[in-house]
Design an enzyme around this catalytic site. Structure first.
Site, PDB file in Angstrom:
ATOM      1  N   TYR A   1     -13.797   1.418   5.324  1.00  0.00           N
ATOM      2  CA  TYR A   1     -13.318   0.930   4.185  1.00  0.00           C
ATOM      3  C   TYR A   1     -14.014   1.960   3.053  1.00  0.00           C
ATOM      4  O   TYR A   1     -15.095   2.236   3.281  1.00  0.00           O
ATOM      5  CB  TYR A   1     -13.622  -0.360   3.555  1.00  0.00           C
ATOM      6  CG  TYR A   1     -12.625  -1.430   3.709  1.00  0.00           C
ATOM      7  CD1 TYR A   1     -11.388  -1.124   2.858  1.00  0.00           C
ATOM      8  CD2 TYR A   1     -12.498  -2.509   4.657  1.00  0.00           C
ATOM      9  CE1 TYR A   1     -10.354  -2.022   2.867  1.00  0.00           C
ATOM     10  CE2 TYR A   1     -11.589  -3.305   4.475  1.00  0.00           C
ATOM     11  CZ  TYR A   1     -10.496  -3.128   3.824  1.00  0.00           C
ATOM     12  OH  TYR A   1      -9.172  -4.128   3.886  1.00  0.00           O
TER      13      TYR A   1
ATOM     14  N   GLU B   1     -13.257   2.029  -1.076  1.00  0.00           N
ATOM     15  CA  GLU B   1     -12.370   2.085  -1.985  1.00  0.00           C
ATOM     16  C   GLU B   1     -13.053   3.015  -3.128  1.00  0.00           C
ATOM     17  O   GLU B   1     -14.490   3.032  -3.171  1.00  0.00           O
ATOM     18  CB  GLU B   1     -12.773   0.567  -2.500  1.00  0.00           C
ATOM     19  CG  GLU B   1     -11.657  -0.321  -1.788  1.00  0.00           C
ATOM     20  CD  GLU B   1     -12.313  -1.167  -0.790  1.00  0.00           C
ATOM     21  OE1 GLU B   1     -13.344  -0.496  -0.081  1.00  0.00           O
ATOM     22  OE2 GLU B   1     -11.982  -2.365  -0.673  1.00  0.00           O
TER      23      GLU B   1
ATOM     24  N   ASP C   1       9.699  13.661  -8.016  1.00  0.00           N
ATOM     25  CA  ASP C   1       9.628  13.140  -6.784  1.00  0.00           C
ATOM     26  C   ASP C   1      10.164  14.100  -5.829  1.00  0.00           C
ATOM     27  O   ASP C   1      11.276  14.558  -5.449  1.00  0.00           O
ATOM     28  CB  ASP C   1      10.286  11.855  -6.350  1.00  0.00           C
ATOM     29  CG  ASP C   1      10.156  11.370  -5.302  1.00  0.00           C
ATOM     30  OD1 ASP C   1       9.936  12.143  -4.212  1.00  0.00           O
ATOM     31  OD2 ASP C   1      10.562  10.209  -4.897  1.00  0.00           O
TER      32      ASP C   1
ATOM     33  N   THR D   1       6.012  12.524  -0.564  1.00  0.00           N
ATOM     34  CA  THR D   1       5.496  11.866   0.801  1.00  0.00           C
ATOM     35  C   THR D   1       4.801  13.031   1.531  1.00  0.00           C
ATOM     36  O   THR D   1       5.009  14.285   1.079  1.00  0.00           O
ATOM     37  CB  THR D   1       6.543  11.191   1.633  1.00  0.00           C
ATOM     38  OG1 THR D   1       7.764  12.367   1.651  1.00  0.00           O
ATOM     39  CG2 THR D   1       7.254  10.025   1.034  1.00  0.00           C
TER      40      THR D   1
ATOM     41  N   LYS E   1       7.859  14.470   5.615  1.00  0.00           N
ATOM     42  CA  LYS E   1       9.131  14.922   5.743  1.00  0.00           C
ATOM     43  C   LYS E   1       9.152  16.636   5.900  1.00  0.00           C
ATOM     44  O   LYS E   1       8.529  16.853   7.068  1.00  0.00           O
ATOM     45  CB  LYS E   1       9.858  14.500   4.487  1.00  0.00           C
ATOM     46  CG  LYS E   1       9.967  13.165   4.235  1.00  0.00           C
ATOM     47  CD  LYS E   1      11.034  12.841   3.260  1.00  0.00           C
ATOM     48  CE  LYS E   1      11.106  11.349   2.940  1.00  0.00           C
ATOM     49  NZ  LYS E   1      10.377  10.606   2.136  1.00  0.00           N
TER      50      LYS E   1
ATOM     51  N   ARG F   1       2.806   9.859   8.221  1.00  0.00           N
ATOM     52  CA  ARG F   1       3.424   9.307   7.136  1.00  0.00           C
ATOM     53  C   ARG F   1       2.412   8.898   5.952  1.00  0.00           C
ATOM     54  O   ARG F   1       1.406   8.487   6.285  1.00  0.00           O
ATOM     55  CB  ARG F   1       3.982   7.744   7.611  1.00  0.00           C
ATOM     56  CG  ARG F   1       4.731   7.789   8.965  1.00  0.00           C
ATOM     57  CD  ARG F   1       5.426   6.485   9.356  1.00  0.00           C
ATOM     58  NE  ARG F   1       6.672   6.653   8.316  1.00  0.00           N
ATOM     59  CZ  ARG F   1       7.541   7.186   8.297  1.00  0.00           C
ATOM     60  NH1 ARG F   1       7.926   8.039   9.357  1.00  0.00           N
ATOM     61  NH2 ARG F   1       8.576   7.158   7.475  1.00  0.00           N
TER      62      ARG F   1
HETATM   63  N1  DSN Z   1      13.902   7.466   4.052  1.00  0.00           N
HETATM   64  C1  DSN Z   1      13.429   8.411   3.118  1.00  0.00           C
HETATM   65  C2  DSN Z   1      14.281   9.402   2.684  1.00  0.00           C
HETATM   66  O1  DSN Z   1      15.204   9.530   3.613  1.00  0.00           O
HETATM   67  O2  DSN Z   1      14.439   9.682   1.706  1.00  0.00           O
HETATM   68  C3  DSN Z   1      12.857   7.462   1.934  1.00  0.00           C
HETATM   69  O3  DSN Z   1      13.644   6.595   1.705  1.00  0.00           O
END
Ligand code: DSN
Length: 414
Positions: free
Chosen positions: A51, A53, A196, A222, A225, A231
């Site tokens: 942990y 925090e 984003d 994220t 990708k 993730r």
């Molecule tokens: N599954 C991801 C996307 O394809 O953009 C996030 O929702």
């Protein structure tokens, strides 16, 4: 995985099944990728027990010597990679990262102008089914017939709607955004800018497309990708928003950060800083372009006028008379994985839309290049033209499997 194998047969077997699926299948889901074994090791490390925090140097619990070290490394590597003034690596994924960014900049009832879902936007950018849409007031801009964002309309909407935040970024949009235009429209109406970049973070890190970081107040992403990490999520922002973002992440929205995940992010950022990652990002763009050209040859209707990034949105219903859902299913049967997707103002519903989304980051990680993209386009066409012919689908499945095995992944995992 000898301990797992000995102790828990069911989970071991499911894991090996998934490994085999990933090894033998063709992964064309635009938001997926294969992380390195080093990233997997960091993700499965002892940091999962801890942990922590708070933030490096100011935690609530003791024993933080090594968590502080990995989180500081993740932050400094991300700053170097993207040239960001401030970075928070704690968001658990993209949706929490966006909620944290909203929380840091908005009060309940404040207005946001984001991209329409059917024009390539994302659920978390204000779709009525989300919590964000219950807290804030969203309006959505669209693209024009040529596939580009309608900046004139965006400016008109911004002037009428007076949003506190203008949101750029997407989940299925395939063209390059004009960052400067977003910034100038926001300036005219006094709005905060947020983008984003979950889908294109790896292309920005690899410096093969322009970076939005200098133009936007807040940049969320994220890490799993095109960036090819574990993730997870991350927020970059101007120094001015640093304290609000950190407070919104913790204690505002999340509890203890997942330090095993942060360690894995640090490893992935280290990889992305190496020259090989630039080559990877360049190859993604080349592969997507070849796939576009080949699919056009087979008379597929490509949405948004083509691609400037790693993915394509294809109207399979008007091109081949199969729905997005039917296409996803038929391609799944031959070992090609992708997702059905709405097209702009889709006359069909989201569960059985007109389109499919096709992405090349994962196959590019496997080492596939232009030549292989031609084969993939051929298989997609053959499958969709013979979606009811079991014999043809079986034949394609065999070919896809043999082909994928010649681009091995994770051969040392047993
Ligand atoms: N599954 C991801 C996307 O394809 O953009 C996030 O929702």
């Amino acid at each position: 995985m000898r301990n797992l194998k000995k102790q828990d047969k069911e989970i071991y077997q499911a894991t090996m099944g998934e490994l085999k699926r990933q090894q033998e299948g063709m992964e064309l889901i635009a938001s997926e990728n294969y992380v390195s074994e080093a990233v997997l090791e960091a993700l499965g490390s002892v940091f999962t027990n801890k942990y922590s925090e708070g933030y490096p140097g100011r935690r609530y619990y003791g024993g933080q010597k090594y968590t502080d070290a990995v989180e500081s490394l993740a932050i400094s590597r991300a700053k170097k990679l993207f040239g960001a003034e401030h970075v928070n690596v704690q968001p658990l994924s993209g949706a929490p990262a966006n909620m944290i960014a909203y929380m840091a900049t908005l009060s309940p009832g404040d207005k946001v102008l984001g991209m329409d879902l059917s024009h390539g936007g994302h659920l978390t950018h204000g779709h009525p089914v989300t919590l964000a849409a219950q807290i804030y007031k969203f309006e959505r801009y669209k693209t024009k017939a040529d596939g580009l964002v309608d900046y004139e309309e965006l400016e008109k909407m911004a002037k009428e709607f007076q949003p506190k935040l203008i949101l750029a970024g997407f989940s299925a949009y395939t063209r390059q955004l004009d960052y400067a235009k977003f910034a100038s429209i926001a300036k005219k109406v006094g709005a905060i800018t947020m983008i984003d970049v979950a889908h294109i973070a790896g292309l920005i890190a690899g410096k093969v497309i322009p970076s939005p970081v200098p133009y936007f107040d807040i940049v969320t992403t994220t890490t799993h990708k095109t960036l090819r990490g574990p993730r997870g999520g991350m927020i970059m922002c101007k120094r001015k928003y640093a304290s609000a973002i950190d407070k919104a992440a913790f204690p505002g929205f999340q509890g203890g950060p997942h330090e095993n995940n942060i360690a894995a992010k640090a490893v992935a950022f280290g990889e992305a800083l190496k020259p090989d990652f630039k080559k990877y990002a360049r190859q993604i763009l080349k592969n997507a372009k070849v796939l576009e050209k080949e699919l056009r040859k087979y008379n597929f209707k490509i949405m948004f006028g083509g691609t400037d990034n790693h993915m394509l949105l294809v109207d399979v219903f008007s091109s081949k008379g199969v729905t997005g859902k039917e296409a996803e299913k038929a391609l799944d049967e031959v070992g090609i994985t992708l997702n059905k997707n709405v097209i702009p103002d889709d006359p069909r519903g989201p569960m059985d839309p007109s389109g499919i989304r096709v992405g090349v980051p994962a196959v590019t990680t496997r080492g596939m290049k232009e030549k292989e993209m031609k084969k993939i386009a051929g298989w997609i066409n053959q499958t969709l033209e013979n979606s009811h012919d079991k014999k043809t689908l079986q034949k394609i499945k065999k070919e896809v499997m043999i082909f994928c095995k010649s681009f091995p992944i994770y051969s040392s995992i047993k």
